[in-house]
Design a protein around this motif. Structure first.
Motif, PDB file in Angstrom:
ATOM      1  N   ASP A  32      34.592  -5.428 -39.077  1.00 38.62           N
ATOM      2  CA  ASP A  32      34.353  -6.864 -38.906  1.00 38.62           C
ATOM      3  C   ASP A  32      35.223  -7.612 -39.908  1.00 38.62           C
ATOM      4  O   ASP A  32      34.861  -7.752 -41.075  1.00 38.62           O
ATOM      5  N   ALA A  35      33.673 -10.409 -42.160  1.00 38.21           N
ATOM      6  CA  ALA A  35      32.662 -10.139 -43.198  1.00 38.21           C
ATOM      7  C   ALA A  35      33.360 -10.001 -44.544  1.00 38.21           C
ATOM      8  O   ALA A  35      33.542  -8.905 -45.070  1.00 38.21           O
ATOM      9  N   LEU A  40      29.947 -10.103 -50.352  1.00 33.10           N
ATOM     10  CA  LEU A  40      30.337  -8.842 -49.714  1.00 33.10           C
ATOM     11  C   LEU A  40      31.559  -8.244 -50.387  1.00 33.10           C
ATOM     12  O   LEU A  40      31.633  -7.032 -50.588  1.00 33.10           O
ATOM     13  N   ARG A  96      25.383  -6.429 -43.167  1.00 34.43           N
ATOM     14  CA  ARG A  96      26.781  -6.752 -43.436  1.00 34.43           C
ATOM     15  C   ARG A  96      27.200  -6.189 -44.780  1.00 34.43           C
ATOM     16  O   ARG A  96      26.486  -6.309 -45.766  1.00 34.43           O
ATOM     17  N   THR A 101      29.950  -4.473 -40.130  1.00 31.35           N
ATOM     18  CA  THR A 101      28.716  -5.058 -39.629  1.00 31.35           C
ATOM     19  C   THR A 101      28.004  -4.032 -38.758  1.00 31.35           C
ATOM     20  O   THR A 101      28.640  -3.272 -38.034  1.00 31.35           O
TER      21      THR A 101
END
Length: 125
Positions: A32, A35, A40, A96, A101
């Motif tokens: 992803d 993300a 993150l 996430r 993800t």
């Protein structure tokens, strides 16, 4: 001699402990590119749920993997937090991590804990 063996063993396990996420679709969840938030990027994992029944199992995962389900700012800054957050809408659980993800039907799905275990602390490296 024994010290050299221990050092070699530690190096081996460290080299084989981290999931490979760059340039590969291996590992739990899906790639992803979106993300990439600061949390993150640091290495934290965010678990979002909409059904209140998922809260308890997600908190249990956070405690098992990060030691707490209420991380303080220093744990978040270190990239070692599992952040459990309620989503306004949706179904199931969305996990996430940096550039990964996972969508799961519930917080009790073993794939959620596998995802957290694989990616906690594995932000942008």
């Amino acid at each position: 001699m024994a010290v050299a063996g221990v050092v070699a063993l530690i190096a081996y396990f460290n080299a084989h402990d981290s999931p490979t996420t760059s340039g590969s679709d291996a590992g739990p969840g899906q790639a992803d590119a979106g993300a990439t938030s600061q949390q993150l990027r640091a290495g934290n994992v965010i678990l979002q749920y909409s059904d209140r029944a998922d809260l308890a199992p997600l908190r249990a995962i956070a405690r098992a993997e990060a030691g707490t389900d209420s991380p303080d700012p220093s744990l978040v800054a270190a990239g070692q937090a599992v952040i459990v957050d309620r989503a306004a809408s949706g179904s199931g659980v969305t996990a996430r991590a940096y550039r990964r993800t996972l969508h799961a039907p519930s917080g009790r799905d073993p794939a959620v804990e596998d995802f957290v275990s694989a990616y906690l602390g594995q932000g942008a490296q």
